[in-house]
Design a protein around this motif. Structure first.
Motif, PDB file in Angstrom:
ATOM      1  N   GLY A 276       0.792  -1.222   0.000  1.00 18.15           N
ATOM      2  CA  GLY A 276       0.000   0.000   0.000  1.00 18.15           C
ATOM      3  C   GLY A 276       0.823   1.270   0.000  1.00 18.15           C
ATOM      4  O   GLY A 276       0.542   2.192   0.752  1.00 18.15           O
ATOM      5  N   GLY A 277       1.881   1.301  -0.814  1.00 22.12           N
ATOM      6  CA  GLY A 277       2.656   2.521  -0.935  1.00 22.12           C
ATOM      7  C   GLY A 277       3.673   2.723   0.178  1.00 22.12           C
ATOM      8  O   GLY A 277       4.408   3.703   0.191  1.00 22.12           O
ATOM      9  N   GLU A 278       3.708   1.809   1.136  1.00 17.95           N
ATOM     10  CA  GLU A 278       4.695   1.918   2.212  1.00 17.95           C
ATOM     11  C   GLU A 278       5.804   0.896   1.981  1.00 17.95           C
ATOM     12  O   GLU A 278       5.565  -0.169   1.426  1.00 17.95           O
ATOM     13  N   THR A 279       7.000   1.240   2.441  1.00 20.14           N
ATOM     14  CA  THR A 279       8.144   0.346   2.257  1.00 20.14           C
ATOM     15  C   THR A 279       8.613  -0.178   3.614  1.00 20.14           C
ATOM     16  O   THR A 279       8.732   0.592   4.569  1.00 20.14           O
ATOM     17  N   TYR A 280       8.865  -1.469   3.678  1.00 20.99           N
ATOM     18  CA  TYR A 280       9.405  -2.074   4.889  1.00 20.99           C
ATOM     19  C   TYR A 280      10.636  -2.894   4.527  1.00 20.99           C
ATOM     20  O   TYR A 280      10.713  -3.445   3.427  1.00 20.99           O
ATOM     21  N   ALA A 281      11.589  -2.949   5.457  1.00 23.54           N
ATOM     22  CA  ALA A 281      12.816  -3.706   5.209  1.00 23.54           C
ATOM     23  C   ALA A 281      12.752  -5.040   5.935  1.00 23.54           C
ATOM     24  O   ALA A 281      12.362  -5.104   7.096  1.00 23.54           O
ATOM     25  N   LEU A 282      13.134  -6.117   5.226  1.00 26.76           N
ATOM     26  CA  LEU A 282      13.180  -7.448   5.819  1.00 26.76           C
ATOM     27  C   LEU A 282      14.644  -7.897   5.837  1.00 26.76           C
ATOM     28  O   LEU A 282      15.232  -8.081   4.772  1.00 26.76           O
ATOM     29  N   PRO A 283      15.233  -8.056   7.011  1.00 23.76           N
ATOM     30  CA  PRO A 283      16.651  -8.445   7.072  1.00 23.76           C
ATOM     31  C   PRO A 283      16.883  -9.803   6.412  1.00 23.76           C
ATOM     32  O   PRO A 283      16.169 -10.758   6.688  1.00 23.76           O
ATOM     33  N   LEU A 284      17.875  -9.871   5.524  1.00 17.77           N
ATOM     34  CA  LEU A 284      18.134 -11.109   4.792  1.00 17.77           C
ATOM     35  C   LEU A 284      18.567 -12.256   5.697  1.00 17.77           C
ATOM     36  O   LEU A 284      18.457 -13.416   5.314  1.00 17.77           O
ATOM     37  N   THR A 285      19.059 -11.904   6.891  1.00 18.00           N
ATOM     38  CA  THR A 285      19.428 -12.949   7.851  1.00 18.00           C
ATOM     39  C   THR A 285      18.252 -13.894   8.061  1.00 18.00           C
ATOM     40  O   THR A 285      18.422 -15.055   8.393  1.00 18.00           O
ATOM     41  N   HIS A 286      17.059 -13.354   7.922  1.00 21.43           N
ATOM     42  CA  HIS A 286      15.874 -14.136   8.214  1.00 21.43           C
ATOM     43  C   HIS A 286      15.044 -14.469   6.971  1.00 21.43           C
ATOM     44  O   HIS A 286      13.918 -14.895   7.091  1.00 21.43           O
ATOM     45  N   VAL A 287      15.604 -14.213   5.797  1.00 22.24           N
ATOM     46  CA  VAL A 287      14.872 -14.544   4.575  1.00 22.24           C
ATOM     47  C   VAL A 287      15.487 -15.795   3.974  1.00 22.24           C
ATOM     48  O   VAL A 287      16.682 -15.823   3.698  1.00 22.24           O
ATOM     49  N   SER A 288      14.711 -16.852   3.808  1.00 25.23           N
ATOM     50  CA  SER A 288      15.320 -18.045   3.219  1.00 25.23           C
ATOM     51  C   SER A 288      15.081 -18.081   1.717  1.00 25.23           C
ATOM     52  O   SER A 288      15.922 -18.552   0.974  1.00 25.23           O
ATOM     53  N   GLU A 289      13.933 -17.603   1.260  1.00 28.67           N
ATOM     54  CA  GLU A 289      13.724 -17.515  -0.186  1.00 28.67           C
ATOM     55  C   GLU A 289      12.497 -16.660  -0.483  1.00 28.67           C
ATOM     56  O   GLU A 289      11.725 -16.330   0.419  1.00 28.67           O
ATOM     57  N   THR A 290      12.334 -16.309  -1.756  1.00 25.65           N
ATOM     58  CA  THR A 290      11.128 -15.590  -2.150  1.00 25.65           C
ATOM     59  C   THR A 290      10.486 -16.362  -3.287  1.00 25.65           C
ATOM     60  O   THR A 290      11.174 -16.957  -4.117  1.00 25.65           O
ATOM     61  N   VAL A 291       9.156 -16.384  -3.301  1.00 32.17           N
ATOM     62  CA  VAL A 291       8.434 -17.061  -4.388  1.00 32.17           C
ATOM     63  C   VAL A 291       7.247 -16.204  -4.799  1.00 32.17           C
ATOM     64  O   VAL A 291       6.749 -15.395  -4.009  1.00 32.17           O
ATOM     65  N   GLU A 292       6.811 -16.364  -6.040  1.00 30.54           N
ATOM     66  CA  GLU A 292       5.616 -15.645  -6.475  1.00 30.54           C
ATOM     67  C   GLU A 292       4.395 -16.417  -5.985  1.00 30.54           C
ATOM     68  O   GLU A 292       4.389 -17.644  -5.985  1.00 30.54           O
ATOM     69  N   LEU A 293       3.398 -15.677  -5.551  1.00 25.16           N
ATOM     70  CA  LEU A 293       2.223 -16.336  -4.973  1.00 25.16           C
ATOM     71  C   LEU A 293       1.295 -16.838  -6.069  1.00 25.16           C
ATOM     72  O   LEU A 293       0.875 -16.086  -6.939  1.00 25.16           O
ATOM     73  N   THR A 294       1.003 -18.110  -6.048  1.00 28.01           N
ATOM     74  CA  THR A 294      -0.016 -18.647  -6.957  1.00 28.01           C
ATOM     75  C   THR A 294      -1.150 -19.186  -6.102  1.00 28.01           C
ATOM     76  O   THR A 294      -0.905 -19.716  -5.020  1.00 28.01           O
ATOM     77  N   PRO A 295      -2.382 -19.032  -6.571  1.00 26.24           N
ATOM     78  CA  PRO A 295      -3.544 -19.375  -5.732  1.00 26.24           C
ATOM     79  C   PRO A 295      -3.493 -20.814  -5.223  1.00 26.24           C
ATOM     80  O   PRO A 295      -3.869 -21.076  -4.086  1.00 26.24           O
ATOM     81  N   GLU A 296      -2.962 -21.733  -6.056  1.00 23.65           N
ATOM     82  CA  GLU A 296      -3.053 -23.141  -5.643  1.00 23.65           C
ATOM     83  C   GLU A 296      -2.139 -23.488  -4.468  1.00 23.65           C
ATOM     84  O   GLU A 296      -2.323 -24.481  -3.805  1.00 23.65           O
ATOM     85  N   THR A 297      -1.134 -22.658  -4.230  1.00 26.05           N
ATOM     86  CA  THR A 297      -0.238 -22.972  -3.122  1.00 26.05           C
ATOM     87  C   THR A 297      -0.827 -22.556  -1.779  1.00 26.05           C
ATOM     88  O   THR A 297      -0.366 -22.977  -0.736  1.00 26.05           O
ATOM     89  N   LEU A 298      -1.835 -21.674  -1.830  1.00 26.84           N
ATOM     90  CA  LEU A 298      -2.472 -21.225  -0.589  1.00 26.84           C
ATOM     91  C   LEU A 298      -3.585 -22.182  -0.204  1.00 26.84           C
ATOM     92  O   LEU A 298      -4.444 -22.487  -1.012  1.00 26.84           O
ATOM     93  N   GLN A 299      -3.564 -22.656   1.000  1.00 24.19           N
ATOM     94  CA  GLN A 299      -4.621 -23.562   1.447  1.00 24.19           C
ATOM     95  C   GLN A 299      -5.062 -23.184   2.836  1.00 24.19           C
ATOM     96  O   GLN A 299      -4.365 -22.465   3.545  1.00 24.19           O
ATOM     97  N   ALA A 300      -6.229 -23.676   3.203  1.00 30.39           N
ATOM     98  CA  ALA A 300      -6.706 -23.432   4.564  1.00 30.39           C
ATOM     99  C   ALA A 300      -6.647 -24.740   5.330  1.00 30.39           C
ATOM    100  O   ALA A 300      -7.119 -25.769   4.863  1.00 30.39           O
ATOM    101  N   VAL A 301      -5.997 -24.722   6.469  1.00 26.65           N
ATOM    102  CA  VAL A 301      -5.937 -25.893   7.330  1.00 26.65           C
ATOM    103  C   VAL A 301      -6.472 -25.476   8.690  1.00 26.65           C
ATOM    104  O   VAL A 301      -5.955 -24.544   9.299  1.00 26.65           O
TER     105      VAL A 301
END
Lengths: 149, 116, 642
Positions: free
Chosen positions: C523-548
């Motif tokens: 929403g127009g705001e920028t936040y920084a995510l320290p790479l120490t805690h980022v293992s990977e990035t992926v594009e979101l596809t609907p099928e990967t999201l599920q409700a458990v």
């Protein structure tokens, strides 16, 4: 010409006071607590903070939290979008106060507030007069202590 | 000047004293072995030598240096209570000594004496 | 001399020497009765350390430390010469001395008096020396202007020499004067004897007889020898003799049998404040670089873009170099733990084999200064609550000696520090009982997984004053350690198997000041995510999201990750548009989660700055940084998020 000392220091028992306008009212705070006055600038929002916290601004590399003084005094007001930011020091901490307009620095004799506005945690600490206008005097240290974590 | 002491603190202090008096520090050594090597390499006019150092102490270093250059000018840096060691160092070829804590004037006097 | 400029150097170096002393003490103790050569080496090492501290402290005018180290040195000298046997009592005294010395050093640098107990320790050292052997009587030096000795009989002129009063090492000084006289002629007699002179058994003056042909010259030479107050001719008439050959006992020239020698390093000392200032400047430069790169891209000028790219690389190299100059091996902090383990294990009457691995792993100085305390608490906790007493261990079928390992290793842009024991593990029932007491959970906790139980220990408010035993002493609970490590931008993972042991793993960024981060937008705001805690990035596809069980999860390969939405976390409405969103897989030492953001912009070095938070403000942010356009951006505190 008035006596220059009187202009600079005001009458006996007075405090050098920075005067500014917020909404329709004139407020003042002890100039000794004021470090700097800078033009208004947009701030980075702090999620979860109360509405009168505008957010963080970058002041020559130092991150400073800015409060919307109008929003704090009159919660129904819409947030400030212009004017000036008064930077006040309180110990090692500093806070910016967004105000609508800077007015003057004058010697003001503080008088007790009476019952006019109790509450607000002692931030409103007195009244004074600038010419014919009533000035509400703020205790910025108390304000900083109340607002900062 | 070559300064030999295992403590950076002492090297700094001696170095400062000498530099402020206009001497040039050509090298520093933290062990006796280093002291001997640097002496051979740099041929300094004067060596300040701590007595207690790891890897060959100051006295053995003086002995080695004097073997290499009988005219070597070595000033021992000692602490109170080390008389026997200082005497041993002098017998090994050291020319004079200063006692810690160092006072700049005393260090410089000793340096002047050794340089003659 | 202005000592202030040396105080810092003194502190650093004294700490190292006390640490070396502790090491050698431990080795000495382990060598035990079978000591021999090993013990001798260790005593020498201890002696050297004490001796150096003595010299430095005397120079700094810290007399209490100088006195203490002097007494200690005398004692050690007796041990070294074999006059004193290594005994448990002696070891205790030496360990105690190391502690007091360490404390006294810290106090002295702060301008404070020696810690309480210094005086009693001094007494103890003196008593120990006295009861374990005779003292050498030192004759009181005679003073005054009268000559205290008779000129001895002999050939040559009689010369009286008086030394400057209170000359340090008078004996050596006198010896040097005699040596000087020997170079000027032949010394035929000395009073008192050369042996007495060396042993400082004389007053301020002594006398000798010298055969020389230039008496005045000789007197002048002797007067100019160091610390000589006066050198005069004695009344007795001189008899002139021929000059004898100069005595020169110098050994013949022998080609130096130089050894290979140690590796010579070229070091320059830099004031830590200067390094910090450099770090700040490079931080500002990195920010400006970001801005410059943006402007150059907007200008769309090839030459400009290329130049900026080059400058940008140079800034990066410069930053790497500066970072590198601030790196110090973790050993500097770890080195003090063997001593701690020994003391604590002894008090608890437990047997522990303590191993340290990866002491050469490097961390930024600022970070290293901060991790010492957390690690200390973990070690104390492991000894106190983890490792069992020998009897209990044997009863459980374990060897009586417990194992405790402290290790460090690099993992991508983080450093991992682990404290591991083979003790009794975390007691599930006790933790649940405690958590109920503290109101952290309700019910009997039967539905909690082991992982949940471990999490409870790390929850703020779990530990209390009553849990602090003598041993944890100044020690604190794991919850406090976890909070501390998180404030450093790190995370803590606790794993425990009942009866088998506990391991606590801390994952730390390399430095406090600069973090490589990913910039995320919502929403127009920028936040920084320290790479120490980022293992990977992926594009979101609907099928990967599920409700458990009513909760959103993301299925990533074989992993099922809980889903967090940055928009919700920062109080923004859910994204209305159907733009593809991005997923950042966040990880701490033990947990992973998928964070959904609108967009990921760039990866860059950010300078971490602190700001004064407001009451009621979110605790999800561990600081802020300044972006290339000058605007502040908040840094997400991944540890507290997960």
């Amino acid at each position: 010409m008035m006596d220059e000392d009187a202009v600079a220091n005001g009458p006996v028992g007075s405090t050098r006071t920075l005067l500014f306008r917020v909404g329709e009212r004139v407020y003042g705070c002890d100039i000794a607590a004021v470090r700097e006055i800078v033009p208004f600038r947009p701030a980075t929002r702090l999620p979860g903070a109360p509405p009168y916290v505008l957010g963080l601004i970058n002041l020559r590399g130092i991150l400073t939290t800015v409060l919307d003084l109008g929003g704090w005094l009159e919660p129904e007001r819409s947030p400030a979008e212009g004017g000036s930011i008064v930077l006040v020091d309180h110990g090692a901490r500093h806070v910016g106060l967004a105000v609508d307009e800077m007015l003057d620095v004058q010697g003001i004799v503080p008088e007790p507030l009476g019952d006019v506005a109790s509450g607000r945690g002692g931030v409103l600490k007195g009244v004074g007069r600038m010419d014919e206008t009533v000035v509400i005097l703020l205790d910025v240290s108390t304000l900083v202590e109340q607002v900062l974590a | 000047m070559l300064i030999c002491d295992d403590a950076i603190f002492m090297r700094t202090m001696v170095g400062d004293i000498l530099q402020q008096a206009g001497f040039e520090i050509v090298g520093e050594a933290e062990t006796g072995v280093q002291a001997v090597e640097k002496y051979k390499q740099l041929r300094p006019d004067l060596v300040t030598m701590d007595i207690v150092m790891p890897d060959m102490g100051g006295i053995d270093a003086v002995r080695e240096i004097t073997k290499f250059d009988p005219g070597a000018k070595v000033l021992m840096c000692s602490a109170m209570g080390q008389q026997a060691l200082v005497i041993e160092a002098i017998q090994a070829g050291a020319k004079d000594f200063v006692v810690k804590p160092f006072q700049p004037s005393r260090v410089l006097e000793a340096v002047q004496r050794v340089l003659g | 001399m202005d000592s202030a400029q040396y105080a810092e150097l003194f502190l650093t170096e004294s700490r190292e020497h006390v640490s070396a002393m502790n090491h050698a003490l431990l080795a000495l103790e382990q060598a035990g009765d079978a000591g021999g050569v090993v013990a001798g080496d260790q005593v020498s090492a201890i002696f050297r350390a004490v001796h150096t501290v003595k010299g430095m402290s005397a120079t700094m005018g810290y007399t209490a430390i100088a006195d203490l180290s002097h007494q200690l040195e005398s004692l050690l000298d007796r041990v070294r010469r074999g006059a004193l046997q290594v005994s448990p009592q002696l070891m205790d005294l030496l360990f105690r001395s190391a502690d007091t010395l360490e404390a006294a050093v810290e106090e002295a640098v702060q301008g404070r008096d020696a810690p309480p107990g210094t005086a009693s320790l001094l007494d103890a050292l003196r008593t120990f020396s006295r009861t374990s052997g005779g003292m050498t009587a030192i004759p009181a030096p005679t003073t005054g202007s009268v000559w205290s000795v008779e000129v001895p009989d002999g050939d040559g002129v009689g010369i009286r020499v008086r030394l400057v009063r209170d000359t340090p090492l008078r004996g050596v000084r006198a010896y040097l004067v005699v040596e000087a006289a020997r170079r000027l002629g032949t010394v035929t007699a000395i009073s008192p004897s050369i042996g007495q002179l060396q042993a400082e058994q004389f007053g301020d003056d002594f006398a000798l007889r010298l055969v020389t042909d230039d008496v005045e010259g000789a007197l002048a030479m002797l007067r100019s020898a160091g610390d000589v107050a006066d050198a005069v001719l004695a009344e007795s008439a001189p008899e002139m003799f021929d000059l004898l050959a100069l005595e020169h006992a110098g050994p013949g020239l022998v080609p130096g049998g130089g050894s290979a020698g140690p590796r010579v390093q070229h070091h320059v000392r830099i004031d830590l404040r200067r390094l910090d200032a450099l770090m700040n400047l490079i931080g500002e430069l990195v920010i400006t670089r970001g801005r410059l790169v943006q402007l150059a891209m907007a200008a769309d000028d090839v030459a400009l873009t290329e130049t900026v790219a080059q400058a940008s690389r140079l800034v990066g190299d410069l930053q790497d170099e500066i970072m590198q100059s601030r790196m110090v091996p973790v050993g500097q902090v770890f080195d003090r733990f063997p001593r701690l383990v020994r003391d604590v294990a002894r008090t608890l009457e437990k047997q522990v084999a303590f191993t340290i691995e990866g002491t050469d792993i490097e961390l930024d100085r600022s970070m290293l200064d901060e991790i010492g305390d957390p690690v200390m608490h973990l070690i104390r906790n492991a000894l106190d609550h983890g490792v069992e007493s020998p009897a209990v261990r044997v009863a459980a079928g374990k060897p009586p000696q417990g194992r405790l390992t402290l290790s460090a290793f690099r993992d991508r842009s983080a450093v991992v520090v682990r404290v591991e024991d083979d003790g009794r593990g975390i007691d599930r029932a006790r933790v649940i009982a405690r958590a109920r007491e503290r109101g952290l959970i309700h019910g009997n906790g039967a539905d909690l997984t082991d992982d949940d139980v471990v999490k409870l220990i790390t929850r703020a408010g779990f530990s209390t004053a009553e849990r602090v035993t003598d041993i944890s002493g100044r020690g604190v609970g794991l919850d406090v350690v976890v909070a501390g490590v998180r404030s450093l931008g790190g995370s803590v993972d606790v794993r425990s198997t009942p009866g088998r042991g506990t391991s606590v793993t801390m994952r730390l960024p390399l430095t406090l000041a600069i973090q490589r981060s990913l910039l995320a937008r919502v929403g127009g705001e920028t936040y920084a995510l320290p790479l120490t805690h980022v293992s990977e990035t992926v594009e979101l596809t609907p099928e990967t999201l599920q409700a458990v069980k009513g909760r959103e999860v993301l299925v990533l390969r074989e992993d099922v990750l809980p889903v967090l939405r940055l928009r919700e976390l920062v109080g923004l409405p859910r994204s209305a548009q159907a733009d593809p969103e991005q997923v950042v897989v966040l990880e701490t030492a033990d947990r992973r989660a998928a964070l959904i953001v609108d967009d990921l912009t760039t990866q860059l070095e950010i300078v971490v700055k602190q700001f004064d938070g407001v009451r009621g403000g979110s605790t999800l942010f561990g600081g802020a940084t300044i972006l290339g356009d000058g605007a502040p951006a908040l840094i997400l505190d991944v540890s507290s998020l997960l």
